[in-house]
Design a protein around this motif. Structure first.
Motif, short mmCIF file in Angstrom:
data_model
loop_
_atom_site.label_atom_id
_atom_site.label_comp_id
_atom_site.label_asym_id
_atom_site.label_seq_id
_atom_site.Cartn_x
_atom_site.Cartn_y
_atom_site.Cartn_z
N LYS A 98 77.92 48.99 51.86
CA LYS A 98 78.63 50.12 51.28
C LYS A 98 79.28 50.96 52.38
N PHE A 99 80.48 51.46 52.08
CA PHE A 99 81.07 52.46 52.95
C PHE A 99 80.45 53.82 52.65
N HIS A 100 80.71 54.76 53.53
CA HIS A 100 80.11 56.09 53.38
C HIS A 100 80.56 56.82 52.12
N ALA A 107 86.10 41.33 51.67
CA ALA A 107 86.96 40.65 52.63
C ALA A 107 88.36 41.25 52.63
N ALA A 108 88.84 41.65 51.46
CA ALA A 108 90.18 42.24 51.38
C ALA A 108 90.25 43.56 52.14
N VAL A 109 89.22 44.38 52.01
CA VAL A 109 89.19 45.67 52.73
C VAL A 109 89.11 45.43 54.24
N SER A 164 89.34 51.50 52.50
CA SER A 164 90.75 51.65 52.11
C SER A 164 91.15 53.11 52.03
N ALA A 165 90.25 53.97 51.56
CA ALA A 165 90.56 55.39 51.40
C ALA A 165 90.70 56.11 52.73
N ALA A 166 90.38 55.44 53.84
CA ALA A 166 90.51 56.07 55.16
C ALA A 166 91.96 56.13 55.62
N ILE A 176 87.56 59.31 58.63
CA ILE A 176 86.67 58.23 59.05
C ILE A 176 85.69 57.93 57.92
N ILE A 177 85.91 56.80 57.25
CA ILE A 177 84.99 56.33 56.20
C ILE A 177 84.58 54.93 56.62
#
Length: 513
Positions: A98-100, A107-109, A164-166, A176-177
């Motif tokens: 998981k990202f923060h 893999a796409a991210v 992606s949201a970073a 930074i995520i």
């Protein structure tokens, strides 16, 4: 995350002001926060700029990691394979990460993060990559030709994997995520950040819950913070502070070799230092052991070749060592037509042998060593003018061709395999932090052969040949091998020095009971 763009204070005043704020918070709240102080400023959000700070604070992670010998290890990619022709790498993304922000690593991210990095100046853009794509759970990297150091490159901080949201619509990093054991809670460039333990971390969760980072360029400031208990870990100590801190009952000082070398760059393409004999004479005039003992207070670290024995793949024990022989230096210069003037400074065709040496004070030992070199070279008739300025003056002088001499510490572990940094520094006549005006076809041919070889024994022979060519031509003159030093509060245990300077080791430490 709070992002502040407050006006920049002077480095010392800003560091002390932030320190007082932090320590006051400790007293008032009695909340244990692990404070890290190091000389590096936070230059921006993009991994290509300050990714190494976020990586060292274990906020960000990469697809691959490296062990203490620089060998690749799984990280966000749990396994990888290389096609028989060496032109395609397939990396399987670890499941359940998981990202923060709670989003999933896919893999796409990961492929998008690498593509964003490839658009920016840096080592990834210089690799022979033709495409990065996602295929199910795999990241697939296509190459125009085999490139064995890719595993090391995928552990470099510029390839930090962000959510992606970073990114904004133009793939500029806006926050930074990441996926590391710590998540960012405060960012105040260029000096400070704060982070706390990420409870959704995929790996072993760290014992220390909260941490901060402070960039303090002055060595005296960092030493003061270690002495007073204002920081739990202080990175990079100047020699006088090491001796003082070793006597402090509340601090432990750790030291260890790292692949960082103090070098004297001499213009190999123009001016008085263009002939190899002159560069050899400069090297012979340098008393390395005297410098390392008196200035660095680290006897035995005088560089007899580019890499120390702690980097065995690039150290050749059979190579004839660089030595101190001022009379041999005088003889070489005389053979080149340099003769002493009235004041002892050598002259040739009406020109004095006078060279300007650029260095900087970010590393406090550099101006002291520059002064020692000035005195030693004066003994063989070379007049050196020392100019202490910003580190940026060296690449500027390199790019406009005016550089004569430059003294700096070069980290050859920017990626876990020194080959990548050597390629960037020495290829095509030299880059900003490499040689100036040096063009040796044998070096290029040997480098190409090394990249193509699949035989470990042959690879070692080729590495030895590369280092022998550098030793012979001395486009960079090695002065000393660095030992990294840190001061750690005795309130914590588990501290260690990472030989590749990739992490401060927060997740391996814990508060003493």
């Amino acid at each position: 995350m709070l992002l502040s763009n407050r006006p920049r204070l002077s480095l010392l005043a800003g560091a002390l002001a932030t320190w007082l704020t932090l320590t006051a918070g400790h007293v008032a709240a009695d909340d244990r926060v692990f404070d890290v102080v190091a000389p590096f400023e936070i230059g921006g959000l993009d991994p290509a700029i300050s990714g190494f700070i976020f990586q060292r604070m274990q906020i960000t992670e990469t697809l691959l990691e490296a062990d203490a010998k620089g060998q690749p290890l799984p990280a966000l990619a749990e396994r990888w394979s290389v096609a028989d022709d060496g032109k395609q790498w397939t990396l399987s993304i670890r499941q359940g990460v998981k990202f923060h922000d709670g989003s999933d690593l896919t893999a796409a991210v990961a492929a998008h993060a690498l593509e964003a990095a490839r658009k920016k100046p840096g080592m990834l853009r210089d690799a022979p990559i033709t495409a990065i794509s996602a295929n199910g759970n795999d990241v697939v990297i296509a190459l125009s030709k085999p490139f064995k150091p890719l595993a090391a490159l995928l552990a470099h901080s510029s390839t930090n994997i962000l959510a992606s949201a970073a990114y904004d619509a133009d793939d500029n990093v806006k926050q930074i995520i990441a996926t590391g054991p710590y998540q960012l809670t405060l960012l105040e460039p260029p000096q400070r950040l704060a982070a706390e333990r990420f409870d959704g971390y995929w790996g072993t969760k760290p014992s220390i819950e909260k941490t901060t980072y402070l960039g303090a360029g002055r060595g005296e400031t960092r030493a003061l913070m270690a002495e007073s208990g204002g920081a739990e870990l202080v990175f990079q100590l100047d020699p006088p502070s090491i001796a003082r801190l070793q006597r402090n009952p509340n601090v432990q000082v750790l030291m260890g070799p790292v692949p960082r070398v103090l070098v004297l760059a001499a213009n190999a393409g123009n001016g008085a230092t263009a002939p190899v004999e002159v560069r050899r004479a400069l090297s012979l005039a340098i008393n390395r052991e005297g410098i390392t003992a008196a200035v660095l207070r680290a006897p035995g670290t005088g560089a007899t070749q580019m890499f120390a024995g702690s980097v065995p793949a690039w150290h050749d024990a059979s190579l004839s060592p660089l030595k101190y022989d001022p009379q041999a230096a005088r003889d070489l210069l005389k053979a080149q037509g340099w003769t002493p003037g009235a004041d002892g400074i050598l002259e040739k065709d009406g020109q004095r042998l006078q060279l300007k040496l650029l260095t900087y004070s970010d590393r406090p030992e550099l101006p002291l060593i520059a002064t020692a070199l000035q005195a030693q070279l004066r003994e063989v008739g070379v007049n050196v003018e020392v100019a202490v300025g910003n580190a940026s003056a060296i690449p500027a002088a390199h790019n406009d061709g005016t550089l004569q001499l430059a003294l700096y510490g070069r980290n050859y572990a920017l990626v876990p395999d020194p080959l990548l940094t050597l390629m960037a520094d020495f290829g095509n006549g030299g880059a900003e932090w490499g040689p100036l005006g040096w063009n040796n076809p044998q070096f290029e041919q040997t480098l190409t052969a090394l990249l193509a070889s699949n035989d470990p024994a042959e690879q070692q022979q080729l590495r030895n040949k590369l280092m022998a060519l550098v030793q012979n031509d001395l486009p960079l003159i090695p002065i000393a091998w660095y030992r990294q030093s840190i001061a750690v509060s005795k309130q914590v245990e588990g501290a260690a020095i990472d030989p590749f300077e990739r992490t401060f080791g927060l997740s391996s430490m814990r508060w003493r009971p």
